[in-house]
Write an enzyme that holds these catalytic residues in place. Structure first.
Site, PDB file in Angstrom:
ATOM      1  N   SER A  20      -2.119 -12.356 -32.936  1.00 27.26           N
ATOM      2  CA  SER A  20      -1.187 -11.426 -33.581  1.00 27.26           C
ATOM      3  C   SER A  20      -1.373  -9.542 -34.133  1.00 27.26           C
ATOM      4  CB  SER A  20      -0.955 -12.089 -35.296  1.00 27.26           C
ATOM      5  OG  SER A  20      -0.589 -11.472 -35.756  1.00 27.26           O
ATOM      6  N   LEU A  21      -0.740  -9.606 -33.725  1.00 28.39           N
ATOM      7  CA  LEU A  21      -0.636  -7.853 -33.812  1.00 28.39           C
ATOM      8  C   LEU A  21      -0.056  -6.820 -35.033  1.00 28.39           C
ATOM      9  CD1 LEU A  21       1.077  -7.363 -30.302  1.00 28.39           C
ATOM     10  CD2 LEU A  21      -1.359  -7.042 -30.937  1.00 28.39           C
ATOM     11  N   THR A  67       3.910 -16.904 -38.753  1.00 25.74           N
ATOM     12  CA  THR A  67       4.171 -17.700 -37.199  1.00 25.74           C
ATOM     13  C   THR A  67       4.137 -19.087 -36.801  1.00 25.74           C
ATOM     14  OG1 THR A  67       4.017 -16.012 -35.118  1.00 25.74           O
ATOM     15  CG2 THR A  67       2.040 -16.204 -36.632  1.00 25.74           C
ATOM     16  N   LYS A  71       7.345 -21.865 -38.483  1.00 24.87           N
ATOM     17  CA  LYS A  71       8.626 -20.851 -39.296  1.00 24.87           C
ATOM     18  C   LYS A  71       9.530 -21.742 -39.247  1.00 24.87           C
ATOM     19  CE  LYS A  71       7.971 -16.380 -36.173  1.00 24.87           C
ATOM     20  NZ  LYS A  71       9.011 -15.657 -35.182  1.00 24.87           N
ATOM     21  N   ASP A 107      13.605 -11.702 -37.218  1.00 27.33           N
ATOM     22  CA  ASP A 107      13.733 -11.687 -35.200  1.00 27.33           C
ATOM     23  C   ASP A 107      14.858 -10.518 -35.341  1.00 27.33           C
ATOM     24  OD1 ASP A 107      10.902 -12.298 -35.389  1.00 27.33           O
ATOM     25  OD2 ASP A 107      11.261 -14.143 -35.506  1.00 27.33           O
ATOM     26  N   GLY A 132      17.464 -19.171 -21.935  1.00 28.62           N
ATOM     27  CA  GLY A 132      16.558 -19.524 -23.235  1.00 28.62           C
ATOM     28  C   GLY A 132      17.270 -19.875 -24.326  1.00 28.62           C
TER      29      GLY A 132
HETATM   30  P1  ATR Z   1      10.163 -20.049 -28.818  1.00 26.48           P
HETATM   31  O1  ATR Z   1      10.619 -20.919 -29.915  1.00 26.48           O
HETATM   32  O2  ATR Z   1       9.021 -18.960 -28.309  1.00 26.48           O
HETATM   33  O3  ATR Z   1      11.837 -19.791 -28.026  1.00 26.48           O
HETATM   34  P2  ATR Z   1      10.335 -23.106 -27.187  1.00 26.48           P
HETATM   35  O4  ATR Z   1      11.414 -23.035 -28.468  1.00 26.48           O
HETATM   36  O5  ATR Z   1       9.068 -23.210 -26.812  1.00 26.48           O
HETATM   37  O6  ATR Z   1      10.032 -21.399 -27.762  1.00 26.48           O
HETATM   38  O7  ATR Z   1      11.072 -22.252 -26.314  1.00 26.48           O
HETATM   39  C1  ATR Z   1      10.717 -21.981 -25.281  1.00 26.48           C
HETATM   40  C2  ATR Z   1      12.293 -21.453 -24.259  1.00 26.48           C
HETATM   41  O8  ATR Z   1      11.932 -21.478 -22.507  1.00 26.48           O
HETATM   42  C3  ATR Z   1      12.624 -22.448 -23.478  1.00 26.48           C
HETATM   43  O9  ATR Z   1      13.890 -22.237 -23.811  1.00 26.48           O
HETATM   44  C4  ATR Z   1      12.118 -22.840 -22.114  1.00 26.48           C
HETATM   45  O10 ATR Z   1      13.454 -23.885 -21.481  1.00 26.48           O
HETATM   46  P3  ATR Z   1      13.512 -25.185 -21.605  1.00 26.48           P
HETATM   47  O11 ATR Z   1      14.271 -25.943 -22.712  1.00 26.48           O
HETATM   48  O12 ATR Z   1      13.742 -26.161 -20.400  1.00 26.48           O
HETATM   49  O13 ATR Z   1      11.845 -26.199 -21.720  1.00 26.48           O
HETATM   50  C5  ATR Z   1      12.511 -21.689 -21.403  1.00 26.48           C
HETATM   51  N1  ATR Z   1      10.932 -21.842 -20.778  1.00 26.48           N
HETATM   52  C6  ATR Z   1       9.748 -21.754 -20.749  1.00 26.48           C
HETATM   53  N2  ATR Z   1       9.093 -22.359 -19.917  1.00 26.48           N
HETATM   54  C7  ATR Z   1      10.209 -21.953 -18.960  1.00 26.48           C
HETATM   55  C8  ATR Z   1       9.881 -21.942 -17.082  1.00 26.48           C
HETATM   56  N3  ATR Z   1       9.417 -21.995 -16.894  1.00 26.48           N
HETATM   57  N4  ATR Z   1      10.889 -22.299 -16.795  1.00 26.48           N
HETATM   58  C9  ATR Z   1      12.474 -21.781 -17.617  1.00 26.48           C
HETATM   59  N5  ATR Z   1      12.574 -21.605 -18.632  1.00 26.48           N
HETATM   60  C10 ATR Z   1      11.619 -21.779 -19.285  1.00 26.48           C
END
Ligand code: ATR
Length: 289
Positions: A20-21, A67, A71, A107, A132
């Site tokens: 963590s930063l 974090t 969360k 955020d 995402g």
């Molecule tokens: P966070 O809370 O940081 O958003 P998360 O809930 O694990 O982390 O979500 C990660 C996101 O990155 C998701 O949208 C994931 O896509 P999927 O829902 O299809 O898994 C996306 N993601 C992670 N690695 C990926 C990759 N290599 N290519 C495309 N999308 C990716």
């Protein structure tokens, strides 16, 4: 800074926490303002979250950041949760006042502040493509819509997850048209041309990897790109933007702005402009990750 009997404590809970930063940013701002406060990292195992939260309150900590992986799990342990944090479905900042715990999410405020400061971009009346559909994607969609974006589409590898996110947020964001598409649409320049901003909320880019098929060729003037990834500082997505003369910024601005907003919630004082960002840059230049 010397810790005295009067020092006020803030901190961050997560598991793991060593990366963590936040301690670097907050302690730099306390020092620059001469505030007798200190910010401490607390590694809290998920099995002991409830004990840790009750303990922090009992110990008189003024507030703490939350974090991964706490969360969402922290929410039922709080006395109150702000409307925005409830919409986002996650808490990253807790304020403790007279034993009462209030959850916030900075955020989204951080993203909107970083868009303004780094890209001179205001979401009001604009169309945004969010890549995402995880926790970071959800907070981006909610905060962009709350800041007046009129259209937000979510592109995700698993399109079902993007659709679920739309279904869950749409009734609560009536002024914004939400949509879900698969990641393949990123390869269609005609589709991208309908937006003003692309925000990457996935971890793609951290390992020098790229969003498959994405091309930013031929987009209208003023199109901007925000990448929540900040290591490496110039991400593959930012390189692609630069190739086509498109303005872009990395996630450092959002990291800093969410910290600045949390600092204000705890202390009632704005951290000095640029202080947290300078602290992070100095820390990185020492070769720290
Ligand atoms: P966070 O809370 O940081 O958003 P998360 O809930 O694990 O982390 O979500 C990660 C996101 O990155 C998701 O949208 C994931 O896509 P999927 O829902 O299809 O898994 C996306 N993601 C992670 N690695 C990926 C990759 N290599 N290519 C495309 N999308 C990716």
């Amino acid at each position: 800074m010397m810790i005295t009997g009067k020092t006020t404590l803030a901190g961050i809970i997560g598991f793991p926490i060593a990366h963590s930063l936040s301690p670097v940013m907050h302690n730099a701002a306390f020092a620059e303002l001469g505030l007798d406060w200190n910010f401490v990292p607390f590694p809290v195992h998920p099995d002991r979250l409830a004990e840790a939260v009750a303990g922090l309150s009992a110990l008189g900590v003024a507030g703490f950041n939350v974090t991964i992986p706490h969360k969402v799990a922290v929410m039922p342990l709080l006395d109150e949760v702000s409307d925005e944090a409830r919409l986002i479905g996650a808490v990253n900042t807790v304020v403790v006042r007279e034993g009462r715990l209030t959850g916030h999410n900075t955020d989204g405020i951080g993203l909107v502040a970083a868009l303004r400061e780094k890209l001179s971009f205001s979401p009001a009346g604009r169309s945004v493509l969010v890549v995402g559909a995880g926790g970071a994607g959800r907070s981006a969609v909610a905060s962009l819509a709350l800041s007046g974006a009129t259209r937000v589409e979510i592109a995700n590898r698993s399109v079902e997850k993007a659709s679920d996110l739309c279904l869950s947020l749409a009734p609560r964001l009536p002024g914004c048209s939400l949509g879900a598409v698969s990641l393949e649409r990123l390869a269609d320049p005609g589709y991208l041309a309908g937006f003003d901003l692309l925000v990457n909320t996935t971890s793609v880019g951290m390992k020098d990897d790229s969003l498959p098929g994405l091309s930013l060729a031929g987009l209208k003037e003023g199109f901007a790109v925000y990448d929540m990834v900040y290591a490496p500082p110039v991400t593959p997505l930012m390189k692609e933007a630069a190739r086509h003369g498109i303005a872009s910024a990395n996630g450092l601005g959002m990291l800093v702005a969410q910290g600045e907003a949390a600092f204000y919630l705890w202390t009632g004082v704005r951290p000095p402009k640029g202080c947290m960002e300078r602290a992070l840059t100095a820390y990185h230049s020492l070769g720290k990750p």
